[in-house]
Design a protein around this motif. Structure first.
Motif, PDB file in Angstrom:
ATOM      1  N   ILE A 133       0.845  -1.199   0.000  1.00 41.91           N
ATOM      2  CA  ILE A 133       0.000   0.000   0.000  1.00 41.91           C
ATOM      3  C   ILE A 133       0.881   1.250   0.000  1.00 41.91           C
ATOM      4  CG2 ILE A 133      -1.660   1.334   1.343  1.00 41.91           C
ATOM      5  CD1 ILE A 133      -2.836  -1.329   2.299  1.00 41.91           C
ATOM      6  N   ALA A 134       1.962   1.217   0.784  1.00 44.35           N
ATOM      7  CA  ALA A 134       2.887   2.358   0.813  1.00 44.35           C
ATOM      8  C   ALA A 134       3.533   2.565  -0.546  1.00 44.35           C
ATOM      9  CB  ALA A 134       3.949   2.126   1.880  1.00 44.35           C
ATOM     10  N   LEU A 135       3.982   1.451  -1.162  1.00 46.88           N
ATOM     11  CA  LEU A 135       4.637   1.541  -2.474  1.00 46.88           C
ATOM     12  C   LEU A 135       3.714   2.178  -3.508  1.00 46.88           C
ATOM     13  CD1 LEU A 135       7.080   0.621  -4.322  1.00 46.88           C
ATOM     14  CD2 LEU A 135       5.651  -1.359  -4.868  1.00 46.88           C
ATOM     15  N   PHE A 136       2.504   1.642  -3.638  1.00 41.24           N
ATOM     16  CA  PHE A 136       1.610   2.176  -4.661  1.00 41.24           C
ATOM     17  C   PHE A 136       1.045   3.546  -4.265  1.00 41.24           C
ATOM     18  CE2 PHE A 136       1.417  -2.366  -5.964  1.00 41.24           C
ATOM     19  CZ  PHE A 136       1.847  -2.184  -7.266  1.00 41.24           C
ATOM     20  N   GLY A 137       0.982   3.810  -2.949  1.00 40.71           N
ATOM     21  CA  GLY A 137       0.585   5.150  -2.510  1.00 40.71           C
ATOM     22  C   GLY A 137       1.559   6.206  -2.964  1.00 40.71           C
ATOM     23  N   ASN A 138       2.825   5.804  -3.137  1.00 41.55           N
ATOM     24  CA  ASN A 138       3.845   6.731  -3.631  1.00 41.55           C
ATOM     25  C   ASN A 138       3.808   6.890  -5.147  1.00 41.55           C
ATOM     26  OD1 ASN A 138       5.099   7.701  -1.260  1.00 41.55           O
ATOM     27  ND2 ASN A 138       6.111   5.718  -0.967  1.00 41.55           N
ATOM     28  N   HIS A 139       2.776   6.342  -5.776  1.00 40.99           N
ATOM     29  CA  HIS A 139       2.514   6.569  -7.200  1.00 40.99           C
ATOM     30  C   HIS A 139       1.275   7.443  -7.399  1.00 40.99           C
ATOM     31  CE1 HIS A 139       5.159   3.066  -7.404  1.00 40.99           C
ATOM     32  NE2 HIS A 139       5.338   3.294  -8.696  1.00 40.99           N
ATOM     33  N   VAL A 140       0.723   7.950  -6.293  1.00 40.95           N
ATOM     34  CA  VAL A 140      -0.577   8.630  -6.342  1.00 40.95           C
ATOM     35  C   VAL A 140      -0.503  10.005  -5.695  1.00 40.95           C
ATOM     36  CG1 VAL A 140      -2.959   8.558  -5.483  1.00 40.95           C
ATOM     37  CG2 VAL A 140      -1.872   6.462  -6.335  1.00 40.95           C
ATOM     38  N   ILE A 141      -1.151  10.979  -6.303  1.00 36.82           N
ATOM     39  CA  ILE A 141      -1.413  12.269  -5.670  1.00 36.82           C
ATOM     40  C   ILE A 141      -2.902  12.281  -5.357  1.00 36.82           C
ATOM     41  CG2 ILE A 141      -1.356  14.781  -5.891  1.00 36.82           C
ATOM     42  CD1 ILE A 141       0.851  14.431  -7.991  1.00 36.82           C
ATOM     43  N   ASN A 142      -3.248  12.397  -4.096  1.00 38.08           N
ATOM     44  CA  ASN A 142      -4.634  12.282  -3.659  1.00 38.08           C
ATOM     45  C   ASN A 142      -5.280  13.660  -3.499  1.00 38.08           C
ATOM     46  OD1 ASN A 142      -7.001  11.134  -2.758  1.00 38.08           O
ATOM     47  ND2 ASN A 142      -6.305  10.886  -0.650  1.00 38.08           N
ATOM     48  N   GLY A 143      -6.458  13.830  -4.110  1.00 41.36           N
ATOM     49  CA  GLY A 143      -7.192  15.079  -3.964  1.00 41.36           C
ATOM     50  C   GLY A 143      -6.834  16.139  -4.982  1.00 41.36           C
ATOM     51  N   THR A 144      -5.905  15.829  -5.885  1.00 40.07           N
ATOM     52  CA  THR A 144      -5.471  16.793  -6.890  1.00 40.07           C
ATOM     53  C   THR A 144      -5.265  16.095  -8.233  1.00 40.07           C
ATOM     54  OG1 THR A 144      -4.286  18.068  -5.207  1.00 40.07           O
ATOM     55  CG2 THR A 144      -3.768  18.552  -7.497  1.00 40.07           C
ATOM     56  N   THR A 145      -5.876  16.631  -9.273  1.00 42.85           N
ATOM     57  CA  THR A 145      -5.663  16.125 -10.623  1.00 42.85           C
ATOM     58  C   THR A 145      -4.579  16.969 -11.273  1.00 42.85           C
ATOM     59  OG1 THR A 145      -8.001  15.531 -10.730  1.00 42.85           O
ATOM     60  CG2 THR A 145      -6.780  15.530 -12.797  1.00 42.85           C
ATOM     61  N   VAL A 146      -3.414  16.373 -11.449  1.00 43.87           N
ATOM     62  CA  VAL A 146      -2.265  17.108 -11.972  1.00 43.87           C
ATOM     63  C   VAL A 146      -2.016  16.683 -13.420  1.00 43.87           C
ATOM     64  CG1 VAL A 146       0.170  17.678 -11.669  1.00 43.87           C
ATOM     65  CG2 VAL A 146      -1.265  17.198  -9.666  1.00 43.87           C
ATOM     66  N   TYR A 147      -2.279  17.586 -14.352  1.00 43.87           N
ATOM     67  CA  TYR A 147      -2.054  17.316 -15.768  1.00 43.87           C
ATOM     68  C   TYR A 147      -0.619  17.695 -16.140  1.00 43.87           C
ATOM     69  CZ  TYR A 147      -7.146  17.246 -15.487  1.00 43.87           C
ATOM     70  OH  TYR A 147      -8.438  16.967 -15.118  1.00 43.87           O
ATOM     71  N   SER A 148      -0.152  17.180 -17.265  1.00 42.29           N
ATOM     72  CA  SER A 148       1.259  17.304 -17.624  1.00 42.29           C
ATOM     73  C   SER A 148       1.789  18.738 -17.704  1.00 42.29           C
ATOM     74  CB  SER A 148       1.530  16.573 -18.947  1.00 42.29           C
ATOM     75  OG  SER A 148       0.798  17.157 -20.018  1.00 42.29           O
ATOM     76  N   PRO A 149       0.996  19.753 -18.110  1.00 44.17           N
ATOM     77  CA  PRO A 149       1.573  21.099 -18.139  1.00 44.17           C
ATOM     78  C   PRO A 149       2.065  21.589 -16.782  1.00 44.17           C
ATOM     79  CG  PRO A 149      -0.423  21.023 -19.473  1.00 44.17           C
ATOM     80  CD  PRO A 149      -0.348  19.732 -18.725  1.00 44.17           C
ATOM     81  N   ALA A 150       1.580  20.967 -15.696  1.00 45.69           N
ATOM     82  CA  ALA A 150       1.973  21.411 -14.355  1.00 45.69           C
ATOM     83  C   ALA A 150       3.198  20.685 -13.827  1.00 45.69           C
ATOM     84  CB  ALA A 150       0.806  21.215 -13.388  1.00 45.69           C
TER      85      ALA A 150
END
Length: 359
Positions: A246-263
């Motif tokens: 869970i920790a490993l895959f949690g470090n692949h996720v930003i929670n609560g924010t949709t971050v598109y590539s321009p950012a």
């Protein structure tokens, strides 16, 4: 029809100089004149419901871009335009983008995104109740839309009053939920879907990590592709340790924010769902991401849209199993607070208002 809606529709002629009905009638006539007769019929159907009338009301003021499917697109699309008004409204809403700035579109592999009119809560679960976005880019033959794993070229351009009309040869599909997106073989991330669905996060084994991500509102997932997971020996070693997975895959996720590539550039700071900082770098071979100083993963494909966020495909697993619960909670609370105060963009999504997307 609600009293407030009735008042809004009544006041429109005085505010804008023409009623939404006059605007819609003119748009339907213009689409018919340009040979977009099926789209014209669908647009006329907006008048059949109060929600559709609000779409017409929105279009009658400000600047907009309409990605307009031609007749051939509708003839080959699995959709019935005589179906319920809500479906027609949602379909058309996803083809309309706030503002008209496509002349600022960057060349591929850079992606430009615009905020659409689609905000039906049964189809869109972004943070702050934001509307869904549309992604496009530019190649040697002009602008093309990136839609559910397909490339949809713009084949013609025209204008109606405040509306830039870009004619396309396909009906655009509304982004699906995360599970269906990961299962799409086009994206080469089907192994990740299986991995996330095998990790139980509840004591009664009724909820998987994939369930949690599916139900999140506003999420960014850096998704290792199939070969990345196949060659990541660490995952096999962690199999008995659900907490570490869970920790490993949690470090692949930003929670609560949709971050598109321009950012990904411009000094933006993001924290993973496990509480670790993300870092980005760009060189001649592309854009890379790392979690808390772990290995750098190449972002192979960006801006795969889902109903509740975005997926970016990477070529290796981010080897970080550390957890900082306090940082994760603080980042989520900050993201939630920011989302509540967001305003609808009338320019490129993920780009500072003072920054040009480029030509």
């Amino acid at each position: 029809m609600s009293f407030i809606l009735l008042v809004l529709l009544t006041l429109l002629p005085a505010v804008f100089g023409q009623s939404w009905q006059q605007y819609l009638d003119g748009l339907v006539q213009a689409l018919n004149t340009d040979g977009l007769t099926t789209l014209a019929s669908a647009s006329a159907a907006l008048n059949s419901s109060s929600e559709g009338q609000l779409v017409a009301q929105s279009l009658s003021a400000g600047n907009w871009t309409l990605f307009a499917p031609n007749n051939q697109a509708f003839s080959s699309a699995p959709i019935n335009l005589t179906s319920d008004p809500t479906s027609v409204r949602n379909l058309l809403s996803y083809h309309v983008v706030h503002g008209n700035f496509t002349d600022q579109t960057s060349s591929y592999p850079k992606i430009t995104l615009g905020r659409t009119l689609l905000n039906d809560s049964s189809l869109v679960r972004l943070e702050g109740n934001e509307s869904q976005v549309l992604a496009w880019s530019k190649g040697g033959k002009g602008i093309f839309v990136l839609n559910n794993g397909t490339i949809v070229p713009v084949v013609n351009k025209t204008v109606y009053q405040n509306l830039q009309v870009l004619v396309i040869g396909s009906v655009l599909e509304i982004p699906q939920n995360l599970s269906d997106t990961l299962a799409n073989s086009t994206y080469d991330i089907t192994t990740l879907a299986g991995a996330l669905s095998s990790i139980n996060v509840s004591t009664d084994n009724s909820t998987t990590l994939l369930n949690v991500l599916n139900n999140a509102r506003g999420i960014t997932l850096f998704a290792p592709n199939n070969s990345a997971i196949a060659t990541a020996n660490c995952i096999g070693g962690l199999l008995p340790n659900t907490t570490a997975l869970i920790a490993l895959f949690g470090n692949h996720v930003i929670n609560g924010t949709t971050v598109y590539s321009p950012a990904f550039t411009g000094g933006n700071n993001y924290t993973s769902a496990s509480g670790e900082p993300f870092a980005f770098k760009t060189n001649s071979s592309g854009v890379y991401v790392s979690s808390a100083g772990s290995n750098w993963a190449h972002i192979m494909r960006s801006d795969i849209l889902t109903s509740n966020g975005v997926v970016h495909v990477i070529d290796s697993v981010l080897l970080d199993t550390k957890v900082n619960a306090s940082a994760a909670n603080s980042a989520y609370q900050s993201a939630t607070s920011l989302a509540a105060s967001m305003t609808t963009e009338t320019g490129p999504v993920g780009v500072a208002p003072t920054t040009s997307v480029g030509h």
